[in-house]
Design a protein around this motif. Sequence first.
Motif, short mmCIF file in Angstrom:
data_model
loop_
_atom_site.label_atom_id
_atom_site.label_comp_id
_atom_site.label_asym_id
_atom_site.label_seq_id
_atom_site.Cartn_x
_atom_site.Cartn_y
_atom_site.Cartn_z
N GLU A 298 23.55 -24.23 -6.77
CA GLU A 298 24.52 -25.08 -7.48
C GLU A 298 25.83 -25.16 -6.71
O GLU A 298 26.42 -26.23 -6.57
CB GLU A 298 24.75 -24.54 -8.89
N GLN A 299 26.28 -24.02 -6.21
CA GLN A 299 27.52 -23.98 -5.43
C GLN A 299 27.38 -24.82 -4.15
O GLN A 299 28.29 -25.56 -3.79
CB GLN A 299 27.87 -22.54 -5.08
N ALA A 300 26.25 -24.72 -3.49
CA ALA A 300 26.02 -25.48 -2.26
C ALA A 300 26.01 -26.98 -2.55
O ALA A 300 26.56 -27.77 -1.78
CB ALA A 300 24.71 -25.06 -1.61
N ILE A 301 25.41 -27.38 -3.66
CA ILE A 301 25.37 -28.80 -4.03
C ILE A 301 26.79 -29.31 -4.27
O ILE A 301 27.14 -30.42 -3.83
CB ILE A 301 24.47 -29.00 -5.26
N LYS A 302 27.61 -28.51 -4.94
CA LYS A 302 28.99 -28.92 -5.22
C LYS A 302 29.80 -29.06 -3.93
O LYS A 302 30.67 -29.91 -3.83
CB LYS A 302 29.67 -27.93 -6.15
N MET A 303 29.52 -28.21 -2.95
CA MET A 303 30.29 -28.21 -1.71
C MET A 303 29.78 -29.23 -0.69
O MET A 303 30.49 -29.57 0.25
CB MET A 303 30.28 -26.81 -1.09
N ALA A 304 28.55 -29.67 -0.86
CA ALA A 304 27.94 -30.58 0.10
C ALA A 304 28.67 -31.92 0.09
O ALA A 304 29.06 -32.42 -0.95
CB ALA A 304 26.47 -30.77 -0.22
N LYS A 305 28.85 -32.46 1.28
CA LYS A 305 29.50 -33.77 1.43
C LYS A 305 28.43 -34.77 1.84
O LYS A 305 27.67 -34.52 2.76
CB LYS A 305 30.60 -33.70 2.46
N PRO A 306 28.39 -35.91 1.15
CA PRO A 306 27.38 -36.89 1.52
C PRO A 306 27.64 -37.47 2.91
O PRO A 306 28.79 -37.57 3.34
CB PRO A 306 27.52 -37.97 0.44
N PHE A 307 26.58 -37.80 3.61
CA PHE A 307 26.72 -38.43 4.92
C PHE A 307 25.50 -39.32 5.15
O PHE A 307 24.47 -39.18 4.49
CB PHE A 307 26.86 -37.40 6.04
#
Length: 84
Positions: free
Chosen positions: A62-71
């Motif tokens: 969940e933390q990784a999903i929140k921190m991920a930036k779309p590209f």
Amino acid sequence: MVSAMAVSIKSPRVDALLEQLRQLTGRGVTEIVGDALELELQRQRYLSRRRRLSAELPALQEQAIKMAKPFHADSLYDEQGLPS
């Protein structure tokens, strides 16, 4: 501090297994039991760590999903198809 403890095997099955290992390996009962205990301790530590990490994984995901930036994949390469 670890205290010395005498161990008495009261299981004919375990006693027979010890005797078979002693005959196959030429090692003493103390060494056989010590090795078996070390292996079991390693296995239990591994299982404990695995359970702990499995319990923590959803929060980490969940933390990784929140921190991920779309590209976009196109942003990885320049006009010539080389990494940018």
